[in-house]
Structures are given as structure tokens and as C-alpha cells.
Design an enzyme around this catalytic site. Structure first.
Site, PDB file in Angstrom:
ATOM      1  CE1 TYR A  92      -3.843  -1.623   0.549  1.00  9.14           C
ATOM      2  CE2 TYR A  92      -3.456  -3.111   1.824  1.00  9.14           C
ATOM      3  CZ  TYR A  92      -4.253  -3.128   0.813  1.00  9.14           C
ATOM      4  OH  TYR A  92      -4.880  -3.604   0.781  1.00  9.14           O
ATOM      5  CE1 TYR A 458      -8.782  -3.145   2.331  1.00 12.84           C
ATOM      6  CE2 TYR A 458      -8.897  -2.345   4.439  1.00 12.84           C
ATOM      7  CZ  TYR A 458      -8.618  -3.011   3.692  1.00 12.84           C
ATOM      8  OH  TYR A 458      -7.573  -3.727   4.342  1.00 12.84           O
ATOM      9  NE  ARG A 459      -4.577  -0.471   3.392  1.00 14.72           N
ATOM     10  CZ  ARG A 459      -4.431  -0.955   4.637  1.00 14.72           C
ATOM     11  NH1 ARG A 459      -4.460  -2.276   5.325  1.00 14.72           N
ATOM     12  NH2 ARG A 459      -2.620  -1.277   4.671  1.00 14.72           N
TER      13      ARG A 459
END
Ligand code: ADP
Length: 502
Positions: A92, A458-459
Site C-alpha cells: 500500500y 476499502y483502501r
């Protein structure tokens, strides 16, 4: 200075002055501005350009007071800072900031476990505490509590993961749902304790989430509205026993049956944990290297994956589920769950082990990184309602788009209760410029197509935050911006995080 990245909008002389002031607050060895020493902070796995995410340096304060004083200096010089806790954020964005020239505020030195209450089953931790550290503490003090942790469990920590609204596979798998009370240093240095923590004599900071008035904790997750320096956690009392089931389906289209069977069991509370349904590709990818079974540039053909899966006894879809309690509690639930899945056409095997759902720290799920060399990983994580038809539609969409870009669909749809987080590992060779570029194009197409079909992520990792935030619409952005302006008028905390800036 050679290759020095300056903070955005700050001239070299001012940056030097600011560093000098920072050295009066934080011990000099914990301030890095030399490019050569930044290597541990430059471990991007995403298919984004390193140059766009280079930090100006790192400052690692040791206390809340140091954080406050660092913020004062950064406000004065308008130096943007990117807070990290354990700083892994694998797939991420690792420890890298959303935009070039932010100063990484590394909080790993603040790593005290402040409190564990074995009666109320709560803990209060600082940002640098890792799951391994907390586990060791519980073991050492013989406290019968379980941790719930994400894939890279031992290496990362509860505070950072919870702020990202990450998850695991035990009944406490929704980490933010099991967080209670935060301490937040605001951009101007004030300290806010959420929930009942604002009462000077609070007795219930880790017991009651909401306090009085608006429930604020949510605005400090996936945001840049403050620096979180303490977080309360709810921990699961170690159950009297547990029994894990391996549930296997033979056909690709059976994903729908898995979800349709699991949802009512989750809603009824018969199954208490968050269950991952892995496809054959991701399980094969956990066991072999791609180059062992396929040398082509194009995606590994289905029949090759299937042959490999068959050889290893891997089904089209594999799910693990765990039941918790005394033998008397587990027995009737086991009969219900086993019967439901068998009637839907699955093969159910008992007596298997599932570390992730039973509080045992493991890094097993990370073996998927070995699928291709070069260490590239981007998690694509769209959400759907927990319905079989949506899971199938997402699977078909993802598989088609990923194949077009030359990547295998390594899918792990995960049933929450009403939601399905369709986790997909986009694994690529980050050293290969062409492959990296393809991975980026693939990720963007996935994001756009899924969002247009009503499946929000969601992210998202750095490099994709602005785009995703745009997709969530104008009003949503304006509200976030209004809060940002109110709490951080100079916009110094993590500009670009979740697409939010002044
Ligand atoms: P982990 O090591 O558990 O994967 P990180 O420490 O990398 O987690 O944190 C993930 C992300 O969460 C960071 O990139 C940052 O955006 C945000 N974050 C982490 N710690 C804080 C904090 N203490 N305050 C505010 N935001 C944070």
C-alpha cells in the site's frame, strides 16, 4: 547537497535551519536528511515511480511531547510530515509518503505497551508496538488473550493497521471495530483523547468507545487530520477450545455457493470469524514460483494452474473457518456448518490448523510474494455486498482485466458479515520497467472499472489515493477538505493521504 530532496515549497537554507531546530528537540541520531541513510524508508512495492514519493528525510521522536514540538517547528517552516507507526504498509506504500518531499515522522520509538487489562480484555499501546511484541508480553505475563493480526502479522503493529482499517481472520478481524479510545496530537500541538478519554478522571477509556457528542475516532482513520499517539484495543479472551474446518469447492463458479452458504452462518453468529476464500491460483502461488510452471509472458493458462493444483490437492476454492468455545458449544455448530457446506456441494475436512484465526502469529500468507521475482505487490481490495452474484461478477471482471495485462488473478474474497472484501494480490517484477508499467496500468483499470460498477475500494496505496478519492465524489471531498482546513490550516500533516489536502 547531493540528491537532497527538499520539503515541498521550502528552500534549502530554511530546511537546514529547521533541521537544526529539530535537533534541539529530537536526538540527532534520530533525524535523517542524508539520502544514503534513507534506504530503509525507500522500499516501495507498488508500481509507482520512486521519485514521486521520495521523502525529504526522517524524524523519529521518542515521546508525545517531542511530537508536539516537532509539529510546532514544521508548522513554522511549513514542512509537510508523513506519520508512520511500524512503517511496513506492505503493498500500500511501505514507509513512503503520498507526495515527494514530506518528512517521514517515524513513531516506531514510541513502543510502550502502556496497559493490558486481563479482566476487561483491553490494551493501550503506542504506535511502535508490534503484534509480536504484544504477543510476547501476553505470553510472558501469562495473560490468556488472543491477538488478531493482518497477513504480515509479526512485523507490523496494531495502531498503524487499525488506522488503515485493516483486518484479520479471528472473531476480532475488523480491527477498527475493536479499537476503543485514541490519543491524537493535532497539527497545532494540542492533544485530544477521544471517547471518554477527555474526562480527566476517566475510568472507561478502553471500555466505552463513544464518550459524549460526535464519535470522532473514525475521522482519524485513513486520514491526515492528526497524529495518533495512543490507541486502545479490545482483545479476545482465549476460548476454551476451537475447531477449524477446511471447505473446498471443485468448480470456479462455486465461489457463489461459498458466499451464499457463509453469509447466513455469519449473520446468525454460528460462524464468528472473518473467512477467506482463496482461489487455486493464490494457493498455488503460495507454494511454487511462477517460473517453475510457466515461462510465458502472458498469464499462466488455466489448465496449467489446474494441473498444478490437482497435483497438490488444491481445489478451485478453499476456505478456512473456525468455531470457538467449549466442546459442548462447538459440537452443534460444527454439525450445522458442516451440513450447510456439504449440502452446497463442498468437501469439508476437520482437524486442520488455521494459525490466522487462532491467535498464532504467522507470515505464511506472505509467501505469495515469491510468485514472481522482484518484490512488486499491490493489493487491490474492492468491497461488495456478501452476495454470491457480486463475488462472481467481481471475480470475472478482475480475472479478465488482469489477464489482459498479463497478470494472474490471485484472489482471496473475504466474507465479513454483510460485506465481502475481495482481496486480490497484484504480484509483479518491480525491477522490470515494462512489467511495472503494466502493473500500474492494470491497477488503474481495475480501480476505474470496479468503482464504476459500484464496488468501491476499502483502501488504496499511495499513488492511487487522489484518483480513488475523486471517485467517491465532490461532496465527500469537500467535507474532508473542510475538516482538514479546520484542524490543520497549514496542511502540514500528510497531504495527499486518502486524496485529502488543503
Ligand atoms: P503497518 O506497519 O502496520 O503496516 P504503518 O505504520 O505503515 O502500518 O501505517 C500505515 C499508514 O497509516 C501510514 O502510511 C500512515 O498513512 C498511517 N499512519 C500510521 N501511523 C499513524 C499515526 N500514528 N498517526 C496517523 N497516521 C498514521
Amino acid at each position: 547537497m547531493n540528491g537532497q530532496v527538499l520539503p515541498h515549497g521550502v528552500v534549502a537554507a530554511d530546511f537546514q535551519r529547521a533541521l537544526g531546530e529539530l535537533r534541539t528537540v529530537v536526538d540527532a541520531q534520530w533525524i535523517i536528511a542524508e539520502r544514503e541513510r534513507l534506504a530503509p524508508y525507500l522500499k516501495l512495492m507498488l508500481p509507482v515511480e520512486d521519485a514521486e514519493h521520495l521523502p525529504a528525510g526522517v524524524v523519529a521522536p521518542a515521546s508525545v511531547e517531542e511530537v508536539q514540538r516537532v509539529l510546532k517547528i514544521c508548522n513554522r517552516y511549513r514542512i509537510q510530515i508523513w506519520p508512520i507507526s511500524t512503517g511496513r504498509n506492505f503493498g500500500y506504500g511501505s514507509a513512503s509518503p503520498a507526495t515527494r518531499g514530506q518528512l517521514v515522522l517515524d513513531l516506531h520509538r514510541m513502543n510502550r505497551i502502556l496497559h493490558v487489562d486481563p479482566v476487561l480484555c483491553t490494551a493501550l499501546v503506542e504506535p511502535g508496538v508490534t503484534y509480536q511484541q504484544l504477543q510476547d508480553y501476553l505470553t510472558e505475563h501469562d495473560i490468556p488473550l488472543w491477538l488478531d493480526f493482518p497477513g504480515p502479522g509479526p512485523l507490523v503493529g496494531p495502531l498503524g493497521n487499525t488506522l488503515e482499517r485493516g483486518g484479520g481472520n479471528s472473531p476480532y478481524g475488523d480491527h477498527f471495530a475493536n479499537a476503543c479510545g485514541m490519543e491524537v496530537v493535532l497539527a497545532d500541538g494540542r492533544v485530544l483523547r477521544t471517547g471518554t478519554g477527555s474526562l480527566p478522571e476517566t475510568t472507561s477509556w478502553q471500555a466505552f468507545k463513544y464518550g459524549y457528542g460526535p464519535y470522532l475516532d473514525g475521522i482519524f482513520t485513513q486520514s491526515n487530520f492528526g497524529i495518533v499517539t495512543k490507541m486502545g484495543l479490545w482483545l479476545m479472551p482465549r476460548p476454551a477450545g476451537h475447531q477449524s474446518l477446511l471447505i473446498q469447492y471443485e468448480h470456479d463458479q462455486d465461489l457463489s455457493k461459498a458466499v451464499e452458504t457463509m453469509r447466513p452462518l455469519r449473520l446468525a453468529g454460528t460462524v464468528q470469524n472473518t473467512c477467506v476464500i482463496g482461489n487455486a491460483d493464490i494457493i498455488v502461488a503460495n507454494m511454487v514460483r511462477r517460473s517453475d510452471i510457466w515461462q510465458g509472458k502472458e498469464v499462466v493458462p488455466d489448465d496449467i494452474i489446474q494441473a498444478e493444483a490437482k497435483k497438490r490437492g488444491i481445489a478451485a476454492w478453499t476456505m478456512l473457518s473456525t468455531l470457538y468455545g467449549t466442546p459442548e458449544q462447538v459440537a452443534p455448530n460444527l454439525a450445522i456448518v458442516k451440513d450447510a457446506f456439504e449440502r452446497s456441494g463442498a468437501r469439508v475436512t476437520l482437524g486442520v490448523k488455521d494459525a490466522m484465526s487462532t491467535g498464532e502469529l504467522t507470515l505464511d500468507s506472505f509467501r505469495v510474494l515469491n510468485w514472481r521475482p522482484g518484490g512488486g505487490l499491490a493489493w487491490f481490495a474492492p468491497v461488495a455486498p456478501a452476495l454470491g452474484k457480486d463475488a462472481l461478477k467481481q471475480k470475472d471482471l478482475a480475472k479478465r482485466i488482469m489477464a489482459r495485462h498479463g497478470f494472474e488473478y490471485l484472489g482471496a474474497p473475504t466474507v465479513g458479515v454483510r460485506d465481502l472484501h475481495h482481496l486480490i494480490a497484484l504480484v509483479f517484477d518491480r525491477r522490470d520497467a515494462e512489467e511495472k508499467q503494466r502493473a500500474d496500468a492494470c491497477f488503474r483499470e481495475l480501480m476505474e472499472t470496479f468503482t464504476r460498477q459500484g464496488y468501491g475500494l476499502y483502501r488504496a496505496g499511495i499513488g492511487y489515493m487522489d484518483k480513488l478519492a475523486q471517485m467517491y465524489g465532490q461532496t465527500n471531498r469537500e467535507v474532508n477538505r473542510a475538516i482538514k482546513r479546520a484542524l490543520d490550516p497549514n496542511g502540514i500533516i500528510a497531504p495527499g493521504k486518502s486524496g485529502i489536502r488543503l
